[in-house]
Write a protein that holds these residues in place. Structure first.
Motif, PDB file in Angstrom:
ATOM      1  N   ARG A  49       0.804  -1.210   0.000  1.00 26.02           N
ATOM      2  CA  ARG A  49       0.000   0.000   0.000  1.00 26.02           C
ATOM      3  C   ARG A  49       0.846   1.273   0.000  1.00 26.02           C
ATOM      4  NH1 ARG A  49      -4.858  -0.076   4.097  1.00 26.02           N
ATOM      5  NH2 ARG A  49      -6.139   0.333   2.294  1.00 26.02           N
ATOM      6  N   TRP A  50       2.053   1.201   0.553  1.00 24.38           N
ATOM      7  CA  TRP A  50       2.856   2.400   0.766  1.00 24.38           C
ATOM      8  C   TRP A  50       4.245   2.257   0.169  1.00 24.38           C
ATOM      9  CZ3 TRP A  50       0.243   6.389   2.648  1.00 24.38           C
ATOM     10  CH2 TRP A  50      -0.899   6.139   3.402  1.00 24.38           C
ATOM     11  N   LEU A  51       4.741   3.335  -0.407  1.00 27.90           N
ATOM     12  CA  LEU A  51       6.133   3.426  -0.846  1.00 27.90           C
ATOM     13  C   LEU A  51       6.881   4.301   0.150  1.00 27.90           C
ATOM     14  CD1 LEU A  51       5.665   4.217  -4.657  1.00 27.90           C
ATOM     15  CD2 LEU A  51       6.322   2.028  -3.639  1.00 27.90           C
ATOM     16  N   THR A  52       8.167   4.060   0.313  1.00 27.88           N
ATOM     17  CA  THR A  52       8.992   4.886   1.204  1.00 27.88           C
ATOM     18  C   THR A  52       9.929   5.786   0.391  1.00 27.88           C
ATOM     19  OG1 THR A  52      10.529   3.042   1.410  1.00 27.88           O
ATOM     20  CG2 THR A  52       8.866   3.277   3.136  1.00 27.88           C
ATOM     21  N   HIS A  53       9.523   6.070  -0.822  1.00 28.32           N
ATOM     22  CA  HIS A  53      10.232   6.990  -1.726  1.00 28.32           C
ATOM     23  C   HIS A  53       9.193   7.504  -2.703  1.00 28.32           C
ATOM     24  CE1 HIS A  53       9.989   3.788  -4.721  1.00 28.32           C
ATOM     25  NE2 HIS A  53      10.460   2.976  -3.786  1.00 28.32           N
ATOM     26  N   HIS A  54       9.534   8.478  -3.488  1.00 26.33           N
ATOM     27  CA  HIS A  54       8.593   9.022  -4.466  1.00 26.33           C
ATOM     28  C   HIS A  54       8.263   7.964  -5.514  1.00 26.33           C
ATOM     29  CE1 HIS A  54       8.731  13.059  -2.863  1.00 26.33           C
ATOM     30  NE2 HIS A  54      10.037  12.930  -2.751  1.00 26.33           N
ATOM     31  N   ASP A  55       7.085   8.055  -6.095  1.00 22.98           N
ATOM     32  CA  ASP A  55       6.653   7.043  -7.069  1.00 22.98           C
ATOM     33  C   ASP A  55       7.487   7.054  -8.341  1.00 22.98           C
ATOM     34  OD1 ASP A  55       5.490   9.521  -7.718  1.00 22.98           O
ATOM     35  OD2 ASP A  55       3.762   8.605  -8.681  1.00 22.98           O
ATOM     36  N   ASN A  56       8.287   8.100  -8.558  1.00 21.24           N
ATOM     37  CA  ASN A  56       9.184   8.131  -9.718  1.00 21.24           C
ATOM     38  C   ASN A  56      10.565   7.555  -9.387  1.00 21.24           C
ATOM     39  OD1 ASN A  56      10.391  10.113  -8.172  1.00 21.24           O
ATOM     40  ND2 ASN A  56       9.844  11.795  -9.539  1.00 21.24           N
ATOM     41  N   ILE A 109       6.323   8.555   3.243  1.00 23.78           N
ATOM     42  CA  ILE A 109       5.443   7.533   2.673  1.00 23.78           C
ATOM     43  C   ILE A 109       4.538   8.183   1.633  1.00 23.78           C
ATOM     44  CG2 ILE A 109       5.483   6.003   4.666  1.00 23.78           C
ATOM     45  CD1 ILE A 109       2.700   7.079   5.432  1.00 23.78           C
ATOM     46  N   THR A 110       4.184   7.394   0.643  1.00 24.17           N
ATOM     47  CA  THR A 110       3.212   7.801  -0.365  1.00 24.17           C
ATOM     48  C   THR A 110       2.422   6.565  -0.780  1.00 24.17           C
ATOM     49  OG1 THR A 110       2.836   8.782  -2.542  1.00 24.17           O
ATOM     50  CG2 THR A 110       4.876   7.539  -2.276  1.00 24.17           C
ATOM     51  N   ASN A 111       1.162   6.763  -1.077  1.00 23.35           N
ATOM     52  CA  ASN A 111       0.348   5.655  -1.581  1.00 23.35           C
ATOM     53  C   ASN A 111       0.007   5.876  -3.054  1.00 23.35           C
ATOM     54  OD1 ASN A 111      -1.499   7.702  -1.315  1.00 23.35           O
ATOM     55  ND2 ASN A 111      -2.962   6.549  -0.127  1.00 23.35           N
ATOM     56  N   ALA A 112       0.875   6.571  -3.762  1.00 25.27           N
ATOM     57  CA  ALA A 112       0.633   6.934  -5.162  1.00 25.27           C
ATOM     58  C   ALA A 112       0.416   5.721  -6.067  1.00 25.27           C
ATOM     59  CB  ALA A 112       1.794   7.765  -5.685  1.00 25.27           C
ATOM     60  N   ASN A 113       1.010   4.588  -5.764  1.00 26.13           N
ATOM     61  CA  ASN A 113       0.860   3.408  -6.627  1.00 26.13           C
ATOM     62  C   ASN A 113      -0.278   2.493  -6.207  1.00 26.13           C
ATOM     63  OD1 ASN A 113       2.971   4.261  -8.164  1.00 26.13           O
ATOM     64  ND2 ASN A 113       4.464   2.866  -7.295  1.00 26.13           N
ATOM     65  N   SER A 114      -0.876   2.738  -5.039  1.00 27.11           N
ATOM     66  CA  SER A 114      -1.908   1.818  -4.569  1.00 27.11           C
ATOM     67  C   SER A 114      -3.280   2.457  -4.427  1.00 27.11           C
ATOM     68  CB  SER A 114      -1.506   1.232  -3.219  1.00 27.11           C
ATOM     69  OG  SER A 114      -1.437   2.254  -2.230  1.00 27.11           O
ATOM     70  N   PHE A 115      -3.365   3.767  -4.475  1.00 27.16           N
ATOM     71  CA  PHE A 115      -4.664   4.419  -4.276  1.00 27.16           C
ATOM     72  C   PHE A 115      -4.726   5.717  -5.058  1.00 27.16           C
ATOM     73  CE2 PHE A 115      -7.511   7.318  -1.965  1.00 27.16           C
ATOM     74  CZ  PHE A 115      -8.676   6.576  -2.041  1.00 27.16           C
ATOM     75  N   VAL A 116      -5.764   5.862  -5.858  1.00 26.07           N
ATOM     76  CA  VAL A 116      -5.988   7.079  -6.629  1.00 26.07           C
ATOM     77  C   VAL A 116      -7.458   7.428  -6.493  1.00 26.07           C
ATOM     78  CG1 VAL A 116      -5.960   8.110  -8.928  1.00 26.07           C
ATOM     79  CG2 VAL A 116      -4.173   6.498  -8.274  1.00 26.07           C
ATOM     80  N   GLN A 117      -7.719   8.698  -6.205  1.00 24.92           N
ATOM     81  CA  GLN A 117      -9.103   9.156  -6.088  1.00 24.92           C
ATOM     82  C   GLN A 117      -9.142  10.637  -6.408  1.00 24.92           C
ATOM     83  OE1 GLN A 117     -11.431   7.719  -2.762  1.00 24.92           O
ATOM     84  NE2 GLN A 117     -12.156   9.782  -2.363  1.00 24.92           N
ATOM     85  N   ALA A 118     -10.074  11.045  -7.265  1.00 27.14           N
ATOM     86  CA  ALA A 118     -10.139  12.440  -7.686  1.00 27.14           C
ATOM     87  C   ALA A 118     -10.882  13.324  -6.693  1.00 27.14           C
ATOM     88  CB  ALA A 118     -10.808  12.538  -9.055  1.00 27.14           C
ATOM     89  N   TYR A 119     -11.963  12.848  -6.114  1.00 28.74           N
ATOM     90  CA  TYR A 119     -12.782  13.684  -5.237  1.00 28.74           C
ATOM     91  C   TYR A 119     -13.060  12.932  -3.946  1.00 28.74           C
ATOM     92  CZ  TYR A 119     -13.601  16.053  -9.637  1.00 28.74           C
ATOM     93  OH  TYR A 119     -13.419  16.706 -10.813  1.00 28.74           O
ATOM     94  N   ALA A 137       4.728  17.475   5.641  1.00 28.89           N
ATOM     95  CA  ALA A 137       3.713  17.938   4.702  1.00 28.89           C
ATOM     96  C   ALA A 137       2.736  16.815   4.383  1.00 28.89           C
ATOM     97  CB  ALA A 137       4.378  18.423   3.410  1.00 28.89           C
ATOM     98  N   PHE A 138       1.559  17.202   4.003  1.00 31.94           N
ATOM     99  CA  PHE A 138       0.524  16.295   3.500  1.00 31.94           C
ATOM    100  C   PHE A 138       0.019  16.952   2.225  1.00 31.94           C
ATOM    101  CE2 PHE A 138      -4.166  15.027   4.039  1.00 31.94           C
ATOM    102  CZ  PHE A 138      -4.014  13.871   3.311  1.00 31.94           C
ATOM    103  N   PHE A 139       0.287  16.322   1.079  1.00 34.85           N
ATOM    104  CA  PHE A 139      -0.114  16.950  -0.172  1.00 34.85           C
ATOM    105  C   PHE A 139      -0.677  15.934  -1.139  1.00 34.85           C
ATOM    106  CE2 PHE A 139       4.443  16.174  -0.264  1.00 34.85           C
ATOM    107  CZ  PHE A 139       4.636  15.512  -1.458  1.00 34.85           C
ATOM    108  N   MET A 140      -1.428  16.445  -2.095  1.00 32.98           N
ATOM    109  CA  MET A 140      -2.062  15.610  -3.107  1.00 32.98           C
ATOM    110  C   MET A 140      -1.599  16.076  -4.477  1.00 32.98           C
ATOM    111  SD  MET A 140      -5.869  15.163  -1.502  1.00 32.98           S
ATOM    112  CE  MET A 140      -6.211  16.901  -1.314  1.00 32.98           C
ATOM    113  N   VAL A 141      -1.245  15.121  -5.313  1.00 35.87           N
ATOM    114  CA  VAL A 141      -0.797  15.414  -6.669  1.00 35.87           C
ATOM    115  C   VAL A 141      -1.512  14.489  -7.643  1.00 35.87           C
ATOM    116  CG1 VAL A 141       1.476  16.264  -5.972  1.00 35.87           C
ATOM    117  CG2 VAL A 141       1.173  13.842  -6.445  1.00 35.87           C
ATOM    118  N   PRO A 142      -1.610  14.901  -8.897  1.00 30.67           N
ATOM    119  CA  PRO A 142      -2.247  14.026  -9.881  1.00 30.67           C
ATOM    120  C   PRO A 142      -1.370  12.822 -10.200  1.00 30.67           C
ATOM    121  CG  PRO A 142      -1.440  16.020 -10.933  1.00 30.67           C
ATOM    122  CD  PRO A 142      -1.216  16.182  -9.469  1.00 30.67           C
TER     123      PRO A 142
END
Length: 178
Positions: A49-56, A109-119, A137-142
């Motif tokens: 569910r979680w990455l410990t680095h950026h999804d790139n 941590i980021t969940n960019a690869n396991s969870f995506v939701q627009a609204y 920080a807590f941020f949301m990116v596309p």
């Protein structure tokens, strides 16, 4: 028919109020219920569910001139709490975007690869130190990165205990936007 100035003003205000109320109507949905779509109580750390680095693949943000390098071992989950540990330590860090000697390590941590939701509605509980040099920080990116917009729900720059920043970054000239 003669209307006094105050009467004219009242008539104008009344007509504006009517037009405004007709233009903006809110009708709440009677039976709306929130549907939980993602949750983690952090009894353990689920690497699916979680990455410990950026999804790139990045382990620091070179364009921000960050002084820390994100390491897997600096993320620990226990008793319902995930700890992102910052350390003063000297080591050589390398990721797909560069390499250099770092004086600090941290966790992210980021969940960019396991969870995506627009609204929807997002909630989190957090505690962090108010110390110079920290940048929680807590941020949301596309999903399609690099791109904008980016919504920073909160950022603390380690400058003033009484200030947190909420930002919305947008534009078309990434990463040169301001």
């Amino acid at each position: 028919m003669k209307i006094k100035t105050s009467g004219k003003l009242a008539l104008i205000l009344l007509s504006q109020l009517i037009l405004f109320s007709l233009a903006f109507r809110y009708e709440p949905e009677d039976n709306f219920e929130w549907k939980l779509t993602f949750e983690d109580q952090f009894d353990t750390f689920d690497k699916n569910r979680w990455l410990t680095h950026h999804d790139n693949g990045g382990r620091t943000i070179w364009s921000n001139k960050e002084l820390e390098f994100y390491k897997d071992e600096n993320v620990v989950a226990e008793n319902g709490v995930v700890k992102l540990i910052a350390k003063k330590e000297s080591f050589f860090g390398k990721d797909p975007f560069g390499e250099k000697q770092f004086d600090y390590s941290s966790g992210m941590i980021t969940n960019a690869n396991s969870f995506v939701q627009a609204y929807g509605k997002w909630e989190m509980k957090a505690r962090f130190p108010f110390k110079k040099g920290f940048w929680p920080a807590f941020f949301m990116v596309p999903k399609q990165r690099p791109s904008l917009p980016e919504i920073d729900v909160f950022e603390y720059f380690g400058i003033n205990k009484d200030k947190m920043w909420l930002n919305h970054h947008w534009g078309i000239d990434y990463p040169n936007y301001s």
